[in-house]
Design an enzyme around this catalytic site. Structure first.
Site, PDB file in Angstrom:
ATOM      1  N   ASP A   1      -7.430  -4.306  -3.179  1.00 47.68           N
ATOM      2  CA  ASP A   1      -7.032  -2.940  -2.835  1.00 47.68           C
ATOM      3  C   ASP A   1      -5.821  -2.481  -3.638  1.00 47.68           C
ATOM      4  O   ASP A   1      -5.679  -1.302  -3.969  1.00 47.68           O
ATOM      5  CB  ASP A   1      -6.686  -2.832  -1.348  1.00 47.68           C
TER       6      ASP A   1
ATOM      7  N   ASP B   1       0.802  -1.219   0.000  1.00 48.35           N
ATOM      8  CA  ASP B   1       0.000   0.000   0.000  1.00 48.35           C
ATOM      9  C   ASP B   1       0.837   1.272   0.000  1.00 48.35           C
ATOM     10  O   ASP B   1       0.335   2.339   0.381  1.00 48.35           O
ATOM     11  CB  ASP B   1      -0.950   0.011   1.200  1.00 48.35           C
TER      12      ASP B   1
END
Length: 390
Positions: free
Chosen positions: A162, A98
């Site tokens: 994600d 991320d």
């Protein structure tokens, strides 16, 4: 919610919401300062460490608002946050897939807005780190490190939807360095998203487990969704927006069509107020919480999708599709502004009623910093700001 027929009416609510964002961000700058936050509890945002995946969203908000207001106090705080993030780069071992969420909204933002050469270096460092997580056999970017993830399961073969949003960091790095290797990795992972995450009906899996040595797909896992075969709302929003970004950089039609398929599923399954429950396939919505953050992410993705479709070709059907996605984004944002936003000091968050991780019972019916970021970014887009930090 009735369709907006009068542009002046539409503009009024939009400008009122934007001015509320500016006022509230200015106040929050004094309260939060150069810190990193995740969820609002009892009206106050918590504090997190620089390597946590949401660390980029507060400085990202500062940059979005600074871009429009040129308030130097916001710029100063955003740059202090960016400097503090060097701790995570230097320690290295806590970084994860991320990193796009963190450094695109800080370093890439600073570089795009101000041409800061050190910001460019920071972003390229973490892009190289992200590329290093690519599993050649399975053609996916590994999600978590060995000391995080789900339970005691080996995380080496886990990928999550994600990460589709983080691919634009690699695509940006490829364009900046004129090195296609970053783009190849991003494209391979995006192809894996289309192949293994996005179902035919446009719903999405959250986690897919691969054999890290052979690359074979083993199974889908529920993750933050209700079940392996359900449809976690924010996961769909990540895929919708992320695939649209992949198309913007690559012009690969498969990514545009994949984004549209997810968008159509998302929109077709929204309740009356245009804000989804946390999973589209929960068996009983009677007491299920909504997820305002999923709506905000999707709104930004829909606006980008509308823009990309309009640019892709000419014709009445194209214009109709572009208008449809923009109008749906507008309706979502108006509903969020009217029913989910709080503009006074009762809460440091702007959007309430977000769902962080329902299966883990974390941050249920809460204000979430990423919900605030994507809401603010989408409002800026709707006001005419086409450039983003992705």
């Amino acid at each position: 919610m009735p369709k907006i027929e009068n542009l002046n009416v539409a503009q009024n609510w939009l400008e009122e919401a934007w001015q509320g964002v500016v006022r509230k961000t200015t106040r929050a700058n004094s309260a939060i300062g150069a810190g990193f936050v995740h969820a609002s509890r009892s009206g106050k945002y918590d504090r997190i460490l620089p390597h946590v995946w949401t660390a980029g969203f507060w400085p990202g908000i500062l940059w979005v608002v600074y871009r429009e207001t040129k308030d130097e106090n916001l710029r100063e705080t955003a740059e202090k946050c960016e400097h503090k993030l060097d701790e995570a780069i230097d320690k290295f071992v806590n970084l994860h897939h991320d990193v796009g969420f963190i450094w695109q909204l800080t370093s890439v933002a600073n570089y795009k807005l101000n041409g800061n050469p050190l910001s460019k270096v920071r972003a390229l460092k973490v892009a190289s780190w992200l590329a290093g997580r690519f599993n050649v056999r399975g053609k996916f970017i590994r999600a978590w490190n060995e000391d995080s993830g789900i339970g005691t399961r080996d995380n080496a073969g886990l990928a999550i939807v994600d990460c589709t949003m983080n691919l634009s960091l690699l695509l940006w790095a490829s364009a900046e360095t004129k090195d296609p290797r970053y783009r190849h990795i991003a494209a391979e992972h995006a192809d894996t998203v289309l192949r293994h995450f996005v179902r035919e009906d446009g719903s999405c899996r959250h986690i897919v487990a691969f054999d890290p040595d052979t690359g074979e797909m083993l199974e889908a896992l529920a993750g933050q969704g209700y079940a392996p075969d359900s449809a976690w709302a924010r996961g769909a929003a990540w895929a919708l927006y992320g695939l649209a970004l992949c198309y913007r950089y690559t012009k690969n039609e498969a990514y545009l069509q994949g984004s549209r398929r997810v968008a159509d599923f998302f929109l077709d399954n929204l309740p009356g107020d245009r804000v989804p429950y946390w999973d589209f396939r929960i068996p009983d919505v009677g007491r299920a919480p909504k997820d305002s953050s999923a709506a905000a992410v999707a709104a930004g993705g829909l606006l980008l999708l509308a823009e990309l479709i309009e640019e892709s070709s000419a014709g009445e059907s194209v214009s109709t599709a572009s208008f449809h996605y923009e109008e749906q984004a507008r309706r979502i944002l108006e509903s969020l502004s009217e029913h989910y936003a709080v503009w006074d000091d009762r809460d440091e968050a702007i959007l309430l009623h977000g769902t962080g991780n329902f299966p883990a019972a974390k941050n249920i019916d809460a204000g979430l910093i990423y919900g605030d970021y994507f809401y603010i970014e989408a409002l800026a887009k709707l006001r005419g700001q086409k450039e983003t930090f992705w």
